[in-house]
Design a protein around this motif. Sequence first.
Motif, mmCIF file in Angstrom:
data_model
loop_
_atom_site.group_PDB
_atom_site.id
_atom_site.type_symbol
_atom_site.label_atom_id
_atom_site.label_comp_id
_atom_site.label_asym_id
_atom_site.label_seq_id
_atom_site.Cartn_x
_atom_site.Cartn_y
_atom_site.Cartn_z
ATOM 1 N N LEU A 101 0.807 -1.225 0.000
ATOM 2 C CA LEU A 101 0.000 0.000 0.000
ATOM 3 C C LEU A 101 0.837 1.270 0.000
ATOM 4 O O LEU A 101 0.309 2.358 -0.250
ATOM 5 C CB LEU A 101 -0.945 -0.003 1.200
ATOM 6 C CG LEU A 101 -2.058 -1.048 1.128
ATOM 7 C CD1 LEU A 101 -2.685 -1.257 2.496
ATOM 8 C CD2 LEU A 101 -3.122 -0.644 0.105
ATOM 9 N N ALA A 102 2.133 1.146 0.264
ATOM 10 C CA ALA A 102 3.025 2.310 0.239
ATOM 11 C C ALA A 102 3.623 2.525 -1.146
ATOM 12 O O ALA A 102 4.514 3.355 -1.325
ATOM 13 C CB ALA A 102 4.139 2.136 1.271
ATOM 14 N N SER A 103 3.123 1.792 -2.127
ATOM 15 C CA SER A 103 3.590 1.920 -3.508
ATOM 16 C C SER A 103 2.395 1.876 -4.444
ATOM 17 O O SER A 103 1.739 0.843 -4.580
ATOM 18 C CB SER A 103 4.547 0.764 -3.851
ATOM 19 O OG SER A 103 4.710 0.642 -5.256
ATOM 20 N N LEU A 104 2.096 2.997 -5.091
ATOM 21 C CA LEU A 104 0.953 3.005 -6.005
ATOM 22 C C LEU A 104 1.188 2.105 -7.210
ATOM 23 O O LEU A 104 0.236 1.583 -7.798
ATOM 24 C CB LEU A 104 0.628 4.430 -6.456
ATOM 25 C CG LEU A 104 0.081 5.367 -5.364
ATOM 26 C CD1 LEU A 104 -0.331 6.707 -5.965
ATOM 27 C CD2 LEU A 104 -1.108 4.732 -4.625
ATOM 28 N N GLY A 158 8.358 9.994 7.600
ATOM 29 C CA GLY A 158 8.917 9.419 6.387
ATOM 30 C C GLY A 158 7.911 9.526 5.262
ATOM 31 O O GLY A 158 6.844 10.134 5.410
ATOM 32 N N HIS A 159 8.259 8.925 4.126
ATOM 33 C CA HIS A 159 7.404 9.033 2.943
ATOM 34 C C HIS A 159 7.261 7.689 2.245
ATOM 35 O O HIS A 159 8.150 6.835 2.330
ATOM 36 C CB HIS A 159 7.978 10.055 1.960
ATOM 37 C CG HIS A 159 8.017 11.449 2.499
ATOM 38 N ND1 HIS A 159 9.113 11.943 3.177
ATOM 39 C CD2 HIS A 159 7.087 12.438 2.483
ATOM 40 C CE1 HIS A 159 8.858 13.197 3.548
ATOM 41 N NE2 HIS A 159 7.641 13.513 3.151
ATOM 42 N N THR A 160 6.140 7.517 1.580
ATOM 43 C CA THR A 160 5.927 6.330 0.761
ATOM 44 C C THR A 160 6.742 6.461 -0.516
ATOM 45 O O THR A 160 7.378 7.483 -0.780
ATOM 46 C CB THR A 160 4.444 6.178 0.389
ATOM 47 O OG1 THR A 160 4.076 7.267 -0.487
ATOM 48 C CG2 THR A 160 3.557 6.195 1.622
ATOM 49 N N GLU A 161 6.697 5.425 -1.320
ATOM 50 C CA GLU A 161 7.420 5.422 -2.594
ATOM 51 C C GLU A 161 7.024 6.600 -3.473
ATOM 52 O O GLU A 161 7.830 7.110 -4.260
ATOM 53 C CB GLU A 161 7.134 4.100 -3.315
ATOM 54 C CG GLU A 161 7.851 3.901 -4.625
ATOM 55 C CD GLU A 161 7.516 2.559 -5.241
ATOM 56 O OE1 GLU A 161 6.762 2.534 -6.232
ATOM 57 O OE2 GLU A 161 7.995 1.532 -4.723
ATOM 58 N N ASP A 162 5.781 7.060 -3.319
ATOM 59 C CA ASP A 162 5.265 8.145 -4.162
ATOM 60 C C ASP A 162 5.366 9.517 -3.511
ATOM 61 O O ASP A 162 4.843 10.499 -4.038
ATOM 62 C CB ASP A 162 3.812 7.843 -4.528
ATOM 63 C CG ASP A 162 3.686 6.499 -5.236
ATOM 64 O OD1 ASP A 162 3.933 6.448 -6.451
ATOM 65 O OD2 ASP A 162 3.376 5.507 -4.558
ATOM 66 N N GLY A 163 6.020 9.586 -2.341
ATOM 67 C CA GLY A 163 6.271 10.874 -1.710
ATOM 68 C C GLY A 163 5.217 11.339 -0.734
ATOM 69 O O GLY A 163 5.255 12.495 -0.297
ATOM 70 N N PHE A 164 4.268 10.479 -0.370
ATOM 71 C CA PHE A 164 3.244 10.847 0.606
ATOM 72 C C PHE A 164 3.739 10.554 2.018
ATOM 73 O O PHE A 164 4.503 9.607 2.231
ATOM 74 C CB PHE A 164 1.948 10.068 0.358
ATOM 75 C CG PHE A 164 1.438 10.143 -1.055
ATOM 76 C CD1 PHE A 164 1.227 11.378 -1.674
ATOM 77 C CD2 PHE A 164 1.173 8.987 -1.775
ATOM 78 C CE1 PHE A 164 0.758 11.452 -2.979
ATOM 79 C CE2 PHE A 164 0.704 9.053 -3.082
ATOM 80 C CZ PHE A 164 0.503 10.293 -3.685
ATOM 81 N N GLU A 165 3.283 11.347 2.988
ATOM 82 C CA GLU A 165 3.604 11.050 4.387
ATOM 83 C C GLU A 165 3.208 9.601 4.661
ATOM 84 O O GLU A 165 2.145 9.153 4.249
ATOM 85 C CB GLU A 165 2.858 12.023 5.315
ATOM 86 C CG GLU A 165 3.203 11.876 6.789
ATOM 87 C CD GLU A 165 2.368 10.806 7.481
ATOM 88 O OE1 GLU A 165 2.964 9.973 8.200
ATOM 89 O OE2 GLU A 165 1.127 10.792 7.277
ATOM 90 N N THR A 166 4.065 8.868 5.352
ATOM 91 C CA THR A 166 3.939 7.414 5.454
ATOM 92 C C THR A 166 2.564 6.933 5.898
ATOM 93 O O THR A 166 1.971 6.039 5.270
ATOM 94 C CB THR A 166 4.999 6.846 6.406
ATOM 95 O OG1 THR A 166 6.303 7.176 5.902
ATOM 96 C CG2 THR A 166 4.873 5.335 6.520
ATOM 97 N N GLN A 167 2.025 7.508 6.987
ATOM 98 C CA GLN A 167 0.774 6.973 7.533
ATOM 99 C C GLN A 167 -0.425 7.338 6.661
ATOM 100 O O GLN A 167 -1.273 6.486 6.373
ATOM 101 C CB GLN A 167 0.574 7.462 8.969
ATOM 102 C CG GLN A 167 1.672 6.951 9.899
ATOM 103 C CD GLN A 167 1.378 7.230 11.358
ATOM 104 O OE1 GLN A 167 0.578 6.543 11.981
ATOM 105 N NE2 GLN A 167 2.036 8.256 11.899
ATOM 106 N N PHE A 168 -0.496 8.577 6.193
ATOM 107 C CA PHE A 168 -1.592 8.992 5.318
ATOM 108 C C PHE A 168 -1.503 8.253 3.985
ATOM 109 O O PHE A 168 -2.508 7.792 3.435
ATOM 110 C CB PHE A 168 -1.542 10.506 5.103
ATOM 111 C CG PHE A 168 -2.765 11.079 4.449
ATOM 112 C CD1 PHE A 168 -3.923 11.297 5.183
ATOM 113 C CD2 PHE A 168 -2.759 11.425 3.105
ATOM 114 C CE1 PHE A 168 -5.064 11.838 4.584
ATOM 115 C CE2 PHE A 168 -3.895 11.974 2.500
ATOM 116 C CZ PHE A 168 -5.040 12.179 3.246
#
Length: 322
Positions: free
Chosen positions: A83-86, A118-128
């Motif tokens: 889910l941390a990678s679109l 931190g951030h997801t693969e797509d640059g979003f704040e990790t939890q959101f």
Amino acid sequence: MASSFGATSTTDDVLQGIDLSGKRVLVTGVSAGLGIETARALVAHGADVVGAARDLAKAKRATSHVPAEAGKGGSFQLVELDLASLKSVRACAAALIAQGLPFDVVIANAGVMRTPFGHTEDGFETQFGTNHLGHFVFVNRIASLIAPGGRFVSVSSAGHRYSDVDLDDPGFERTPYDPMIAYGRSKTANILFAVEFDRRHKAQGVRATALHPGGIMTELGRHMQPGEIDALLAQVNAQQAAAGKPPYQLKTIQQGAATSVWAGFVGPADDVGGRYCENCHVSDVTEGPITAASEGVRPYALNAEHAKALWAKSEEMVGERF
């Protein structure tokens, strides 16, 4: 029947006497805790369950007992979903769409809690990004697979009480990062997503609901500091004692997953649709003080206009309209 369960009810209590043969269910986050138990209970009652997980090797080990408990034709299979990678989200959704098999219930169970900034693969704040945006894209992409009469169940948390979403600064670019506020934002988003999904799909007979599973010791708390949970429990129990109430009891995993299966298969659709559930019933809206041991959903989490605004912001962030 729908009102005969409570905080101590287990998955098997809720599903007692219910035959899920022929029902097809997707559950995200089946490599630990509630996801494993949700899948086990559904398969044991005859459902065909597709379990999604980021780490397939871990999920396979964690769910090794699930197929053996299959009842009345139930089955279990795993699919990869990060889910941390679109990119992963879209690939998983595309594979399910290509397969073309409908789902009766989709349970968005996966999530992270109180992570360092931190951030997801797509640059979003990790939890959101993980808890909300990953599920937002995934569930919307497979929405056509949810059969009429089906449901989308969003596993949120009482943690939504810590914070409303911030549509002006979802990534903490101008706001000091607080891991619990970030978690609260993501969990409020889980509820608002269900509210708007329900509004958009109920005419086609598909309903959506959100829930709080309860306080449970699972891997979700792995980012908390040593002793932090004990300190929180001590604080809660001091409040309980002052109010003349018994000590707060954490739930077992079987009790924690009960509301997910209740919301998916037992609670009346018109009761749970567009609402927030806990302890196997629909929760009341409250603006007053709420302790960890008490129930209630904040009004901002069920606000219809707020839900529409989050949907639009989410589409803008992921670059996709649904």
